[in-house]
Write an enzyme that holds these catalytic residues in place. Sequence first.
Site, PDB file in Angstrom:
ATOM      1  N   SER A 200       0.802  -1.227   0.000  1.00  0.00           N
ATOM      2  CA  SER A 200       0.000   0.000   0.000  1.00  0.00           C
ATOM      3  C   SER A 200       0.832   1.273   0.000  1.00  0.00           C
ATOM      4  O   SER A 200       0.322   2.336  -0.340  1.00  0.00           O
ATOM      5  CB  SER A 200      -0.953   0.009   1.192  1.00  0.00           C
TER       6      SER A 200
ATOM      7  N   HIS B  97       1.038   4.363   6.952  1.00  0.00           N
ATOM      8  CA  HIS B  97       0.449   5.152   5.872  1.00  0.00           C
ATOM      9  C   HIS B  97       0.870   6.606   5.997  1.00  0.00           C
ATOM     10  O   HIS B  97       1.426   7.011   7.021  1.00  0.00           O
ATOM     11  CB  HIS B  97      -1.074   5.054   5.873  1.00  0.00           C
TER      12      HIS B  97
ATOM     13  N   ASP C 126      -7.988   6.178   3.651  1.00  0.00           N
ATOM     14  CA  ASP C 126      -8.457   5.185   4.612  1.00  0.00           C
ATOM     15  C   ASP C 126      -9.805   5.624   5.174  1.00  0.00           C
ATOM     16  O   ASP C 126     -10.043   6.815   5.405  1.00  0.00           O
ATOM     17  CB  ASP C 126      -7.443   5.024   5.753  1.00  0.00           C
TER      18      ASP C 126
END
Length: 189
Positions: free
Chosen positions: A49, A85, A106
């Site tokens: 990701s 992230h 998200d």
Amino acid sequence: MKKWIRRFVMTILGLVLGTGMYMICAERVLKDPFPMPFGIGFANVVSGSMEPALKKGTLLLVRKKADAEIGDIVVYQSGESIIVHRIISAEGDQVITKGDANETEDTEKVTEEQIVGTYLARFPKVGDFALFLQQPIGMLLFIGVPVMAFIIYDIIRRQRYAAKENRRTQELEAEIARLREAGGKDTPV
């Protein structure tokens, strides 16, 4: 010089064992999913990701709860998972994160309490090795090999010392026998 090398090797083995034991104990016994001694910890990138910035299998060096800003890569806890992230925006005391490779942000907003730390440095491919060390065979190798190395080293050191002492004893006994013969008497020296 040999004592210096011996001390160096023993120090390294001690650090490896100590670090391994701390990480195992902190995670398993203390139920701390992200141990950070001295405010520094490690996180493993386990998905794609964050590519291309952080590839899967990268080990991250993380600084404990530094003030995170928009654009920073953060490590946060979401339930039982540790997520890596980037912060893309902030809404009050919450931030919105997104993986660089993800098309959408998200769904979960992240609070400051969830943020474990911020990204400092990366070590590509080392994360795969770290994942291996979390498996039973990896733990066995990480703890067992240094312990076995220490035991083998100690056995060899003791054998060498015993052999040296035996040679010294034989030399002394030979010297006593020579002195007795030279004196011509059987009297104690």
